[in-house]
Design a protein around this motif. Structure first.
Motif, short mmCIF file in Angstrom:
data_model
loop_
_atom_site.label_atom_id
_atom_site.label_comp_id
_atom_site.label_asym_id
_atom_site.label_seq_id
_atom_site.Cartn_x
_atom_site.Cartn_y
_atom_site.Cartn_z
N THR A 115 0.84 -1.19 0.00
CA THR A 115 0.00 0.00 0.00
C THR A 115 0.88 1.24 0.00
OG1 THR A 115 -1.69 -1.19 1.24
CG2 THR A 115 -1.86 1.22 1.22
N ILE A 116 0.56 2.16 -0.89
CA ILE A 116 1.34 3.39 -1.04
C ILE A 116 0.60 4.55 -0.39
CG2 ILE A 116 2.19 5.09 -2.72
CD1 ILE A 116 2.76 2.71 -4.59
N THR A 117 1.34 5.31 0.41
CA THR A 117 0.84 6.57 0.96
C THR A 117 1.90 7.64 0.72
OG1 THR A 117 1.69 5.98 3.16
CG2 THR A 117 -0.65 5.56 2.74
N PHE A 118 1.48 8.87 0.86
CA PHE A 118 2.38 10.01 0.71
C PHE A 118 2.44 10.78 2.02
CE2 PHE A 118 1.15 9.04 -3.60
CZ PHE A 118 2.33 9.20 -4.30
N GLU A 119 3.61 11.37 2.26
CA GLU A 119 3.82 12.17 3.46
C GLU A 119 4.28 13.55 3.04
OE1 GLU A 119 6.06 10.64 7.14
OE2 GLU A 119 7.52 11.88 6.08
N ALA A 120 3.67 14.56 3.64
CA ALA A 120 4.09 15.94 3.41
C ALA A 120 4.35 16.57 4.77
CB ALA A 120 3.00 16.71 2.67
N GLN A 121 5.55 17.07 4.97
CA GLN A 121 5.88 17.69 6.25
C GLN A 121 5.64 19.20 6.14
OE1 GLN A 121 9.96 17.66 7.56
NE2 GLN A 121 9.37 17.92 9.68
N VAL A 122 4.72 19.68 6.99
CA VAL A 122 4.39 21.09 7.05
C VAL A 122 4.59 21.52 8.49
CG1 VAL A 122 2.58 22.83 6.71
CG2 VAL A 122 2.68 20.83 5.21
N THR A 123 5.37 22.56 8.71
CA THR A 123 5.80 22.98 10.04
C THR A 123 6.39 21.75 10.74
OG1 THR A 123 3.59 22.72 11.06
CG2 THR A 123 4.12 24.87 10.15
N SER A 124 5.85 21.34 11.88
CA SER A 124 6.39 20.15 12.56
C SER A 124 5.36 19.02 12.56
CB SER A 124 6.80 20.50 13.99
OG SER A 124 5.67 20.95 14.70
N PHE A 129 -1.33 11.08 3.24
CA PHE A 129 -2.34 11.03 2.20
C PHE A 129 -2.32 9.66 1.53
CE2 PHE A 129 -0.81 15.35 2.60
CZ PHE A 129 -1.97 16.09 2.68
N ASP A 130 -3.47 9.23 1.02
CA ASP A 130 -3.48 7.97 0.27
C ASP A 130 -2.93 8.20 -1.14
OD1 ASP A 130 -5.56 9.03 -1.33
OD2 ASP A 130 -7.11 7.78 -0.42
N LYS A 131 -2.92 7.17 -1.94
CA LYS A 131 -2.33 7.22 -3.28
C LYS A 131 -2.98 8.28 -4.18
CE LYS A 131 -0.73 4.04 -6.83
NZ LYS A 131 -0.72 2.65 -7.28
N GLN A 132 -4.27 8.54 -3.94
CA GLN A 132 -4.99 9.53 -4.74
C GLN A 132 -4.83 10.95 -4.19
OE1 GLN A 132 -6.54 6.52 -3.71
NE2 GLN A 132 -5.95 5.68 -5.68
N GLY A 133 -4.26 11.08 -3.00
CA GLY A 133 -4.06 12.40 -2.40
C GLY A 133 -5.10 12.77 -1.38
N THR A 134 -5.94 11.82 -0.98
CA THR A 134 -6.94 12.08 0.05
C THR A 134 -6.26 12.06 1.42
OG1 THR A 134 -8.62 10.99 -1.30
CG2 THR A 134 -9.13 11.27 1.04
N TYR A 135 -6.56 13.10 2.22
CA TYR A 135 -5.99 13.20 3.55
C TYR A 135 -6.41 12.02 4.42
CZ TYR A 135 -5.42 14.87 8.34
OH TYR A 135 -5.10 14.96 9.67
N ILE A 136 -5.43 11.44 5.15
CA ILE A 136 -5.70 10.33 6.06
C ILE A 136 -5.56 10.78 7.51
CG2 ILE A 136 -4.96 8.05 6.83
CD1 ILE A 136 -3.99 7.52 3.97
N LYS A 137 -4.37 11.33 7.85
CA LYS A 137 -4.13 11.72 9.24
C LYS A 137 -2.92 12.64 9.34
CE LYS A 137 -1.25 7.66 10.17
NZ LYS A 137 -1.06 6.47 11.00
N SER A 138 -2.75 13.21 10.53
CA SER A 138 -1.59 14.04 10.86
C SER A 138 -0.82 13.36 11.97
CB SER A 138 -2.04 15.42 11.36
OG SER A 138 -2.75 16.09 10.38
N ILE A 139 0.50 13.47 11.90
CA ILE A 139 1.37 12.91 12.93
C ILE A 139 2.30 14.04 13.40
CG2 ILE A 139 3.14 11.21 13.47
CD1 ILE A 139 2.04 9.55 11.08
#
Length: 141
Positions: A115-124, A129-139
């Motif tokens: 399963t592929i997901t994407f991570e974008a780091q904004v501030t801290s 996001f899932d493969k289509q770019g739908t938001y999943i969660k924040s860490i």
């Protein structure tokens, strides 16, 4: 006093989450699995995340990481990517929800099931996001 205790707890929880470890502290099965997948890697930084081990390394100019459990099973791999390679829907989400903030780093993550997901780091914060770019969660980083 409450603020001092809160700061200590936040610092301690961050320390417990990921701890640098020396290579000799990493179980042989974990190192063996890693080296089978990445035979040319010699400059590896190891961290312990709860009961798992993360190997961080570079291939050329690309930052990579591999998370393995204590039995040597690969749990996920992470590869740094250009922010432009994030799905358009993920980029739109960041622009809408974090106006005037830049994405510091981006990565593609593949778990053990493929399963592929994407991570974008904004501030801290790491936004997942899932493969289509739908938001999943924040860490929290």
């Amino acid at each position: 006093m409450k603020n001092t205790i809160l700061i200590f707890l936040v610092f301690f929880s961050c320390f417990v989450t990921a701890q640098k470890v020396s290579e000799k502290e990493v179980p042989n099965i974990v190192k063996s699995t890693f080296l089978l997948s990445n035979p040319d890697q010699t400059n590896v930084k190891w961290e312990k995340e709860k009961e798992n081990y993360e190997a961080s390394f570079k291939t050329g100019k690309t930052e990579r990481a591999m998370l393995l459990d204590s039995n040597g099973n690969i749990l996920e791999t992470e590869e740094e990517i250009s922010v432009k390679k994030l799905p358009a829907k993920a980029l739109a989400y960041v622009q809408k929800n974090y106006p005037n903030k830049k994405i510091k780093e981006a990565a593609i993550i593949t778990d053990a099931k493929g399963t592929i997901t994407f991570e974008a780091q904004v501030t801290s914060i790491d936004l997942i996001f899932d493969k289509q770019g739908t938001y999943i969660k924040s860490i929290a980083d």
